[in-house]
Design an enzyme around this catalytic site. Structure first.
Site, PDB file in Angstrom:
ATOM      1  N   GLU A  47     -42.300  12.533 -81.759  1.00 12.21           N
ATOM      2  CA  GLU A  47     -43.707  12.963 -81.792  1.00 12.21           C
ATOM      3  C   GLU A  47     -44.149  13.010 -83.225  1.00 12.21           C
ATOM      4  O   GLU A  47     -43.555  13.718 -84.035  1.00 12.21           O
ATOM      5  CB  GLU A  47     -43.846  14.415 -81.323  1.00 12.21           C
ATOM      6  CG  GLU A  47     -43.749  14.678 -79.868  1.00 12.21           C
ATOM      7  CD  GLU A  47     -43.879  16.195 -79.650  1.00 12.21           C
ATOM      8  OE1 GLU A  47     -44.978  16.751 -79.869  1.00 12.21           O
ATOM      9  OE2 GLU A  47     -42.854  16.816 -79.280  1.00 12.21           O
ATOM     10  N   ASP A  58     -49.743  25.961 -81.850  1.00 11.15           N
ATOM     11  CA  ASP A  58     -48.554  25.907 -82.700  1.00 11.15           C
ATOM     12  C   ASP A  58     -48.261  27.237 -83.375  1.00 11.15           C
ATOM     13  O   ASP A  58     -49.169  27.981 -83.760  1.00 11.15           O
ATOM     14  CB  ASP A  58     -48.736  24.824 -83.768  1.00 11.15           C
ATOM     15  CG  ASP A  58     -48.559  23.426 -83.180  1.00 11.15           C
ATOM     16  OD1 ASP A  58     -47.458  23.159 -82.676  1.00 11.15           O
ATOM     17  OD2 ASP A  58     -49.536  22.636 -83.207  1.00 11.15           O
TER      18      ASP A  58
END
Ligand SMILES: Cc1ncc(COP(=O)(O)O)c(C=O)c1O
Ligand SMILES: Cc1ncc(COP(=O)(O)O)c(C=O)c1O
Lengths: 256, 408, 408, 256
Positions: A47, A58
């Site tokens: 990724e 995140d």
């Protein structure tokens, strides 16, 4: 495409490794060296995160990497250049990971086109639920790119089914509540959850959020197709430098 | 899959998968509350017994004479418990939290006003409470931090990003995705994913329905124009709600900061600097660059210093139903001083933005016209900022002496 | 010669000859206003459109449960415009000033609360305004000084005597004997020469009449006890007024300072340290020495730090109608903290005195009993004092950094 | 008593001088020396102020003197001792000036008794209006002490008459609004006011508040019986020391 690659790799490996970097963190050069090290260490799919100023899903480590990359002058153009460079050079599939605004501002169709042009295999957009994804799905489908969606422990069976209908390539199963980067205790609940995931889709299952060492990966063997090592690689790089990355990855699956 | 709330082209619900079930639950709880007339009654009772609703609509006779135009009325949200309209929203959400059976609330705060309100609600309802606040705002709004802590809330300074309101929102979401089972996120303004814009607006609409009734009672007519400052848009949506179906011009006033031309402002709808985007879970106009990265914003008023804006207001602008203007920091301090002197009212710096535009336009109206300004909050919380803006030497001296006392 | 107002043995009008005519005029103006039903209506309209009367009576469910005794209700004078019951008095006197055709007002202030209220009233009515404030209080209540100045008032620090409230009153009288033709002295509490105790009580009685109606509406019964802090006595007289003819126990709570036994307090009616005397124009209990010289007083709450006390309260004590107690500084901070945590209310340090005594007695009452506490004002004005009392290190750090910023 | 003394002095002097000190300011010794100097300079009657903590009718100079005297340890007892000492030693009438609380706390009758014992002639109590003065009047009357009351420019004719009914010794006419110590401009209004005072009472009239120099005293000659020099003597003492007092007083009425 992506799915086929993963299935064929799976024939050789009981568990595949997917890793995560933030493009441009700590620099584009370092990002390139990290990709190199990872590929050499046998990572199966990566990724590549295009940094965004508001990465709400995140945790602190990746958040910090996003901000540093942006502060150092990262841009969407540079990230595409990077994505194209690595996917031309290395023989594993690369996915883009970013937030929806990056696609939206770029133009969704144009974004997908650039992905295709760069040789990228698919994308993960954690703040884009399928309900909002019609245009994105169409653009990805047109270019045979994999729109990767997410299952979470509190996604209902019904909803898993609906997500599975539009997902391609793999399904990203979030191991637990929370943001990226926190520890996960793999419990019996996990098995039940993964059974639900497996029932909902035939796509390869990737499990992420908190996978950090060989024990975790071992635990996942036979349970999912891919183990996703996200935050932990960035931590290793932060702590040991780029040179620490290869041994770390090798240790995850290599001989004990 | 469920329909996500859109207002024209704006709004929606762009949330991580892990929150979907939580939002589904919230959407249901809100829908049930809205459908239950007893709920609104309970809300009104709470607001009239714990805060002091209805808040008055005050005729500003001296300002009216000063400007010699339309008659100026001021809706007094500053008289709410905790000093701003934020109380309406937090108390309403508090009742929803009770219905959902959750035990903990989290909130973001910019000016600190919503943080104090949320911490107050948590104390009152017996919830645990964590408040996320940008480091920059912790600095400029320390008195509010002090009270939040006294109210039993944990205040977490957010050091990521631009370290202001939007970053606090991100942090709150990060908490929520971890603790959604026990926790409700009390978003402070009419932004964020569905149902927040609609839910916050609904609770704030108490301002508008009161104001409409009051202005009719007091003047026998509808106002020609209604002015409100626009940060996230909750106080504006609150008062505008009362007049949407009337022939009343609605004016939202954003933070012009150091001037629109300087780029140091927070005007999403009144400037050409913003464009449509998707962040923090919803689609609206954002101050962002060509890549979609959010820009730094500036305002003397911490509560207006925000990159996004209510999707409902974005839609009302597209529809031509609400007009937008910007007020600069300097104009704001001027309007604040004038209002204090003339009426003995101390609007918050945020609220003072609405006053600026109303003062510009009042002289062009006739004495037969009525205008209403929403005074969303009171300004005493802003003493450090206002004293600095005014540059009061005695205040500085006082602070120096206090510091010496502490050092001794 | 005219009859001077006495309440039992207390009160009267001990004024310099030069003020006699001025007081005659005031007595007349007050009598006319009182006799004119339109006046009270005008007053109520003003208070409901400019401040937010009626202020709520809030059921303190959490405190009630915490103490496990009588049901605690709180009368919310903190929700008044400017944050305290002082608004009731100044607005009323403002209307009287208008009737008398005067153009200037003066006032003393201790906590600064009455000063801000008076300056606000002056701004609203367009009067010139001078506020006298003891130097010590100017120091401890700087935020209020800042706002008074912004409101257009001149704040004169008084450096004579003990440099607190009583000295400010003396200075105000000195101004008045010079400027009585143009000027009205807006005394801030139910003290001073006739008609002030009665007039201030009359305006403040709006608290009691609302509270009585509200408690009956909300509980169907009269309270067993009503608690109020007592500085000069205006908020206490205000709420007590509503219950004087009822079988309700009235409890006034004075400043116990560092403890009655230390002598560092301001308890005139709850301690044996005071004796009857005549000063500042009226007869009451004063904290004075054997020669009749006034003593220094001490309280954490500037607004209770006063040597005298309402002659009406002195009389009600003699008559056994009101019971008095004292709360120490320490108990006050404790009660304040508890109230913030449990109810999300921030009573002023002054008001918190009433809470202390109510908390002591609540557990001894039954759930069938109702008690009412008058929250005379809000505590945000006290942040410097409260932060010091609590010793918050982050607040100190903030002040140090601010000072450095100013020095830079 | 007092009235008779003043009348007989008036036969020799066109205008009498009344001066004011605060007992114990700056010290009891200095107070004594000031009295001495004043008597030598020909003052006709003196007000001795017992300091009070709340002297609301006094301006900054006398207020300050009150506070200093108290801070230095002045007490009512010491003031009476002082009053007794000077009235035994000097052959002019001495009046006490103080605020009502001093009398009230002491006991009004006891206070009057002490005044009589000390040989004092009367008292001025600026915060005691006649309406409140019954007990005081009785106590003073019983000892043939003069209760001195005040007229002010805004005292009505009717009220002047009522005050006159209870006043003894002299009437103190306040020249203007305000507290002690500010300047007074003697205007035509003053004549009208003094005419009203004169019409209300046959007692000697003293005029005070702002009388500060020879010109003022000259102006008052023929208009009132006594000129009261209050604050100005304290100022002179503050500025020039005790030695400045005698020449100052002499200059007020002496040869030009
Ligand atoms: C007093 C006040 N007014 C206005 C605002 C702006 O918020 P909104 O636009 O949601 O009303 C704030 C935010 O903190 C505030 O404190
Ligand atoms: C909030 C508050 N309560 C009480 C008081 C005491 O005054 P009173 O006894 O007249 O009510 C003050 C005085 O400043 C005050 O500010």
């Amino acid at each position: 495409m992506l799915e086929a690659i993963l299935r064929s790799r799976r024939e050789e490996q009981e568990i595949l490794l997917m890793t995560h970097i933030v493009i441009g963190y700590p620099s584009f050069d370092d990002s390139l060296r990290v990709v190199e090290a990872m590929v050499e260490a046998g990572v199966d799919v990566m990724e590549l995160q295009i940094p965004f100023s508001e990465p709400i899903a995140d945790g602190p480590v990746i958040l910090h990497a996003n901000q540093q990359s942006l502060a150092a002058g990262s841009s969407v153009d540079l990230c595409f250049e990077f994505g194209e460079a690595v996917s031309r050079r290395f023989d594993i599939p690369f996915l883009l990971m970013t937030y929806y605004n990056i696609l939206f501002k770029h133009g969704i169709d144009a974004f997908a086109q650039r992905m295709a042009d760069a040789g990228l295999a698919g994308a993960i957009v954690p703040d884009l639920p399928p309900e909002e994804a019609d245009e994105y799905l169409a653009a990805m489908q047109k270019r045979d790119l994999a729109p990767i969606f997410i299952f979470s422990p509190n996604t209902s069976d019904a909803r898993m089914g609906e997500i599975a209908r539009v997902a391609k390539g793999l399904v990203y199963c979030v191991a637990r509540k929370g943001v990226t980067g926190a520890d996960t205790t793999f419990s019996e609940d996990l098995d039940a959850y993964l059974a639900r995931c497996r029932a909902a889709t035939d796509l390869p299952l990737a499990l992420g959020f908190g996978v950090k060492d060989r024990a975790d990966v071992d635990h996942l063997r036979g349970r999912v197709d891919l183990a996703v090592i996200g935050t932990q690689t960035i931590r290793v790089m932060d702590e040991q430098g780029v040179d620490g990355v290869k041994p770390f990855i090798e240790g995850l699956r290599g001989p004990a | 899959m469920r329909e996500r709330g859109y207002y024209g082209d704006f709004g929606g619900s762009f949330i991580p998968e892990i929150l979907v079930a939580t939002f589904d639950e919230l959407v249901d709880a809100f829908a049930e509350a809205k459908a239950d007339p007893a709920f609104w009654r309970e809300y009104e009772t709470l607001m009239s017994s714990y805060s002091c609703r209805p808040t008055p609509l005050t005729y500003a006779e001296n300002l009216t004479e000063h400007f010699g135009g339309g008659r100026i009325f001021i809706k007094r949200e500053d008289l709410n418990h905790t000093g701003a309209h934020k109380a309406n929203n937090v108390m309403g959400q508090g009742l929803i939290v009770k219905r959902m059976g959750k035990q903990r609330v989290i909130a973001e705060t910019g000016a600190g006003q919503h943080g104090v309100a949320a911490a107050t609600m948590a104390a009152k309802f017996g919830f645990d409470c964590t408040i996320y606040m940008g480091e920059v705002d912790v600095q400029r709004q320390r008195p509010n931090v002090f009270w939040m802590e006294q109210l039993g809330a944990e205040v977490v300074p957010v050091s990521s990003g631009t370290r202001i309101l939007k970053d606090a929102i991100n942090e709150a979401f990060r908490d929520w995705v971890t603790n959604m089972d026990t926790t409700h996120y009390v978003l402070g303004t009419a932004c964020g994913p569905h149902p927040f814009p609609e839910m916050v607006t609904w609770f704030q609409s108490i301002i508008g329905s009161e104001a409409r009734r009051q202005v009719l009672e007091q003047t026998g007519q509808l106002p020609a124009r209604v002015y409100a400052c626009v940060g996230g848009g909750s106080n504006a949506m609150g008062i505008f709600s009362g007049f949407l179906d009337d022939p009343v011009e609605l004016v939202g006033v954003e933070a012009g900061g150091r001037g629109l031309e300087t780029g140091e402002h927070a005007s999403r709808l009144a400037s050409d600097d913003a464009s449509v985007g998707i962040a923090q879970g919803y689609k609206t106009y954002f101050l962002q660059d060509g890549d979609g990265q959010m820009k730094e914003t500036h305002s003397i008023a911490a509560g207006l210093d925000y990159v996004g804006v209510s999707p409902i207001l974005a839609d009302l602008r597209e529809a031509g139903r609400v007009r937008f203007a910007a007020a600069t920091d300097e104009e704001v301090v001027e309007a604040l001083r004038l209002t204090i002197r003339k009426e003995g009212l101390i609007p918050a710096l945020e609220s003072s933005h609405g006053f600026v535009q109303a003062f510009k336009e009042a002289p062009t109206l006739s004495r037969d016209d009525v205008i209403v300004i929403n005074q969303s909050g009171r300004g005493d919380k802003d003493i450090f900022t206002v004293a600095d803006a005014i540059g009061d030497p005695k205040w500085k001296q006082f602070i120096r002496e206090k510091a010496e006392e502490y050092d001794a």
